[in-house]
Scaffold this motif. Structure first.
Motif, PDB file in Angstrom:
ATOM      1  N   GLY A  36       0.905  -0.926  -0.239  1.00 42.46           N
ATOM      2  CA  GLY A  36       0.176   0.062   0.069  1.00 42.46           C
ATOM      3  C   GLY A  36       0.697   1.535   0.089  1.00 42.46           C
ATOM      4  N   THR A  37       2.027   1.696  -0.381  1.00 38.44           N
ATOM      5  CA  THR A  37       3.130   2.361  -0.701  1.00 38.44           C
ATOM      6  C   THR A  37       3.510   2.737  -1.882  1.00 38.44           C
ATOM      7  OG1 THR A  37       5.312   1.195  -0.001  1.00 38.44           O
ATOM      8  CG2 THR A  37       3.463   2.036   2.241  1.00 38.44           C
ATOM      9  N   ILE A  38       3.949   3.776  -1.656  1.00 39.50           N
ATOM     10  CA  ILE A  38       5.035   3.876  -2.889  1.00 39.50           C
ATOM     11  C   ILE A  38       5.839   4.699  -3.145  1.00 39.50           C
ATOM     12  CG2 ILE A  38       4.731   6.179  -4.956  1.00 39.50           C
ATOM     13  CD1 ILE A  38       1.825   6.867  -4.706  1.00 39.50           C
ATOM     14  N   LEU A  39       6.851   3.730  -3.548  1.00 37.92           N
ATOM     15  CA  LEU A  39       8.426   3.274  -3.580  1.00 37.92           C
ATOM     16  C   LEU A  39       8.771   4.303  -4.365  1.00 37.92           C
ATOM     17  CD1 LEU A  39      11.334   1.302  -1.912  1.00 37.92           C
ATOM     18  CD2 LEU A  39      10.902   2.063  -3.790  1.00 37.92           C
ATOM     19  N   ALA A  40       9.197   5.431  -4.566  1.00 39.55           N
ATOM     20  CA  ALA A  40      10.158   5.542  -5.849  1.00 39.55           C
ATOM     21  C   ALA A  40      12.059   5.025  -6.309  1.00 39.55           C
ATOM     22  CB  ALA A  40      10.383   7.422  -5.854  1.00 39.55           C
ATOM     23  N   LEU A  41      11.563   4.228  -7.302  1.00 40.96           N
ATOM     24  CA  LEU A  41      13.636   3.457  -7.473  1.00 40.96           C
ATOM     25  C   LEU A  41      14.135   4.789  -8.011  1.00 40.96           C
ATOM     26  CD1 LEU A  41      15.537   1.776  -7.069  1.00 40.96           C
ATOM     27  CD2 LEU A  41      14.459   0.507  -8.967  1.00 40.96           C
ATOM     28  N   LEU A  42      15.310   5.800  -8.216  1.00 41.75           N
ATOM     29  CA  LEU A  42      15.607   6.921  -8.550  1.00 41.75           C
ATOM     30  C   LEU A  42      16.853   6.712  -8.663  1.00 41.75           C
ATOM     31  CD1 LEU A  42      14.742  10.150  -8.908  1.00 41.75           C
ATOM     32  CD2 LEU A  42      16.376  10.569  -6.224  1.00 41.75           C
ATOM     33  N   GLY A  43      17.397   7.011 -10.238  1.00 42.99           N
ATOM     34  CA  GLY A  43      18.805   6.983 -10.580  1.00 42.99           C
ATOM     35  C   GLY A  43      19.189   7.435 -11.880  1.00 42.99           C
ATOM     36  N   SER A  44      20.010   7.600 -12.412  1.00 41.98           N
ATOM     37  CA  SER A  44      19.939   8.115 -13.654  1.00 41.98           C
ATOM     38  C   SER A  44      20.197   7.475 -14.971  1.00 41.98           C
ATOM     39  CB  SER A  44      21.870   8.927 -14.038  1.00 41.98           C
ATOM     40  OG  SER A  44      22.431   7.942 -14.005  1.00 41.98           O
ATOM     41  N   ILE A 155      -6.827  -3.258 -14.344  1.00 45.59           N
ATOM     42  CA  ILE A 155      -7.622  -4.486 -15.176  1.00 45.59           C
ATOM     43  C   ILE A 155      -7.629  -5.520 -14.478  1.00 45.59           C
ATOM     44  CG2 ILE A 155      -9.109  -5.430 -17.101  1.00 45.59           C
ATOM     45  CD1 ILE A 155      -9.321  -2.837 -18.555  1.00 45.59           C
ATOM     46  N   GLY A 156      -8.634  -6.024 -13.403  1.00 44.44           N
ATOM     47  CA  GLY A 156      -8.092  -7.151 -12.694  1.00 44.44           C
ATOM     48  C   GLY A 156      -6.934  -7.046 -10.803  1.00 44.44           C
ATOM     49  N   ASP A 157      -7.399  -5.732 -10.741  1.00 46.25           N
ATOM     50  CA  ASP A 157      -7.220  -5.472  -9.626  1.00 46.25           C
ATOM     51  C   ASP A 157      -5.706  -5.406  -8.875  1.00 46.25           C
ATOM     52  OD1 ASP A 157      -9.275  -3.608  -9.720  1.00 46.25           O
ATOM     53  OD2 ASP A 157     -10.687  -5.936  -9.108  1.00 46.25           O
ATOM     54  N   PRO A 158      -4.834  -6.062  -9.870  1.00 44.99           N
ATOM     55  CA  PRO A 158      -3.557  -6.789  -9.150  1.00 44.99           C
ATOM     56  C   PRO A 158      -2.941  -5.718  -8.214  1.00 44.99           C
ATOM     57  CG  PRO A 158      -2.895  -4.808 -11.278  1.00 44.99           C
ATOM     58  CD  PRO A 158      -4.486  -4.579 -11.645  1.00 44.99           C
ATOM     59  N   PRO A 159      -2.178  -5.899  -6.881  1.00 42.30           N
ATOM     60  CA  PRO A 159      -2.102  -5.191  -6.071  1.00 42.30           C
ATOM     61  C   PRO A 159      -1.306  -4.381  -5.666  1.00 42.30           C
ATOM     62  CG  PRO A 159      -1.788  -8.077  -5.662  1.00 42.30           C
ATOM     63  CD  PRO A 159      -3.163  -7.809  -7.146  1.00 42.30           C
ATOM     64  N   VAL A 160      -0.168  -5.218  -6.872  1.00 39.86           N
ATOM     65  CA  VAL A 160       1.881  -4.200  -6.815  1.00 39.86           C
ATOM     66  C   VAL A 160       1.338  -3.381  -8.314  1.00 39.86           C
ATOM     67  CG1 VAL A 160       3.196  -4.730  -6.839  1.00 39.86           C
ATOM     68  CG2 VAL A 160       2.073  -6.014  -5.676  1.00 39.86           C
ATOM     69  N   VAL A 161       1.564  -2.607  -8.909  1.00 41.31           N
ATOM     70  CA  VAL A 161       1.446  -1.780 -10.032  1.00 41.31           C
ATOM     71  C   VAL A 161       3.593  -1.499 -10.251  1.00 41.31           C
ATOM     72  CG1 VAL A 161       1.288   0.015 -11.495  1.00 41.31           C
ATOM     73  CG2 VAL A 161      -0.345  -1.503  -9.856  1.00 41.31           C
ATOM     74  N   VAL A 182      -1.590   8.078  -9.657  1.00 41.28           N
ATOM     75  CA  VAL A 182      -0.318   7.358  -9.332  1.00 41.28           C
ATOM     76  C   VAL A 182      -0.782   7.818  -7.511  1.00 41.28           C
ATOM     77  CG1 VAL A 182       1.953   7.168  -8.544  1.00 41.28           C
ATOM     78  CG2 VAL A 182       1.487   7.481 -10.966  1.00 41.28           C
ATOM     79  N   LYS A 183      -1.345   8.713  -7.298  1.00 40.25           N
ATOM     80  CA  LYS A 183      -1.736   8.961  -5.828  1.00 40.25           C
ATOM     81  C   LYS A 183      -2.917   8.689  -5.499  1.00 40.25           C
ATOM     82  CE  LYS A 183       0.855  14.213  -5.469  1.00 40.25           C
ATOM     83  NZ  LYS A 183       0.193  14.971  -5.235  1.00 40.25           N
ATOM     84  N   GLU A 184      -3.814   8.760  -6.200  1.00 39.16           N
ATOM     85  CA  GLU A 184      -5.022   7.891  -6.160  1.00 39.16           C
ATOM     86  C   GLU A 184      -4.919   6.211  -6.625  1.00 39.16           C
ATOM     87  OE1 GLU A 184      -7.558   9.754  -9.443  1.00 39.16           O
ATOM     88  OE2 GLU A 184      -7.765  11.329  -8.064  1.00 39.16           O
ATOM     89  N   LEU A 185      -4.216   5.674  -6.710  1.00 38.51           N
ATOM     90  CA  LEU A 185      -3.387   4.328  -7.381  1.00 38.51           C
ATOM     91  C   LEU A 185      -3.257   3.785  -5.302  1.00 38.51           C
ATOM     92  CD1 LEU A 185      -1.161   3.307 -10.222  1.00 38.51           C
ATOM     93  CD2 LEU A 185      -4.169   3.148  -9.107  1.00 38.51           C
ATOM     94  N   ALA A 186      -2.281   4.770  -4.688  1.00 37.07           N
ATOM     95  CA  ALA A 186      -2.303   3.719  -2.893  1.00 37.07           C
ATOM     96  C   ALA A 186      -2.479   4.249  -2.823  1.00 37.07           C
ATOM     97  CB  ALA A 186      -0.348   5.090  -3.313  1.00 37.07           C
ATOM     98  N   ALA A 187      -4.128   5.191  -2.989  1.00 35.04           N
ATOM     99  CA  ALA A 187      -4.838   6.194  -1.563  1.00 35.04           C
ATOM    100  C   ALA A 187      -5.978   4.393  -1.322  1.00 35.04           C
ATOM    101  CB  ALA A 187      -5.206   7.024  -2.023  1.00 35.04           C
ATOM    102  N   ALA A 188      -6.226   3.910  -3.033  1.00 36.02           N
ATOM    103  CA  ALA A 188      -6.921   2.748  -2.604  1.00 36.02           C
ATOM    104  C   ALA A 188      -6.246   1.610  -2.129  1.00 36.02           C
ATOM    105  CB  ALA A 188      -7.627   2.698  -4.536  1.00 36.02           C
TER     106      ALA A 188
END
Length: 256
Positions: A36-44, A155-161, A182-188
């Motif tokens: 239920g969280t958003i993780l940003a993988l940051l890199g060049s 579609i299909g409500d995957p738990p991880v995107v 994206v924020k709405e995804l995590a909120a759901a």
């Protein structure tokens, strides 16, 4: 034992390595993403972000280490992993000849879901595409295409995107539209692993940020935790001028 302690991580990676010939792309990646969280993988560019995502999505095999998504090992249970995830790549995977609604109905039918039309209509409304649903997707703006692409991935409500640099090439307004989606995804309750090279995108969206550099996770944590890695800056009063992005957004919003 608490409920948090018994809940498996949405993504857990330990010692993951991957090389292409003599090029060592991943050199021992360790990373955990909580549900239920958003993780940003940051890199060049070339840091290994897309390679890592492709391994987690079972599109590539790691050379060593382990990775699990939604409790399923990506090497031992690839079918279960694929049932639990959705991937949106750097380029929209929509059929430009079909309408927005037809794109969604097609995916729902391919997933053998009941009432594809109702699923399509609900997603069009959720992503503010209802009025454009009957239009050919090839006429959509960049932001609309990306929102449709994300809608198709749900579609299909995957738990991880997994979102691999979803705003590459988009204008400022379109980026904000995608950020809101994206924020709405995590909120759901959906877990989102987002790769990006845009620092402001990570600041805007992520609950936690992981910095991938030369094939390893250098640091991970909340934005506040990462900021504490550097000494505080001396504060001086300066007149803040609006950025070009501020001007662009203000003018385009005023003209609506």
């Amino acid at each position: 034992m608490t409920a948090a302690a018994t809940t498996p991580a949405a993504v857990r990676i330990e010692g993951l390595t991957k090389s292409f010939g003599d090029v060592h792309v991943l050199r021992g990646v360790d990373l955990t993403v909580e549900p239920g969280t958003i993780l940003a993988l940051l890199g060049s560019n070339g840091a290994g972000k897309t390679t890592l995502v492709r391994i987690l999505c079972t599109l590539l095999q790691a050379d060593a280490g382990t990775a699990a998504v939604h409790g399923h090992d990506v090497a031992a249970s690839p079918a279960e992993v694929r049932e639990s995830i959705s991937l949106t790549g750097q380029f929209a995977a929509i059929d430009e000849v079909l309408s927005g609604r037809e794109n969604l109905v097609l995916v729902a039918r391919l997933r053998h879901l009941a009432d594809p039309g109702a699923i399509a209509d609900a997603l069009l409304a959720r992503f503010a595409l209802g009025e454009a649903g009957s239009r050919r997707a090839g006429t959509y703006s960049g932001g609309m295409r990306r929102r449709l692409d994300i809608a198709m991935s749900l579609i299909g409500d995957p738990p991880v995107v997994f979102l691999d640099e979803p705003t590459t090439g988009l204008d400022p307004q379109a980026r904000i539209e995608v950020w809101q989606a994206v924020k709405e995804l995590a909120a759901a309750g959906t877990t989102v692993l987002l790769t990006t090279q845009y620092l402001d995108e990570a600041e805007q969206l992520a609950d936690r940020i992981a910095i991938l550099h030369e094939g390893v996770i250098m640091h991970s944590g909340t934005l506040a935790e990462l900021r504490r890695l550097l000494p505080p800056a001396t504060v001086e009063y300066v007149e803040k001028q609006p950025s070009l992005e501020d001007v662009f957004l203000a003018l385009t919003e005023a003209g609506r």
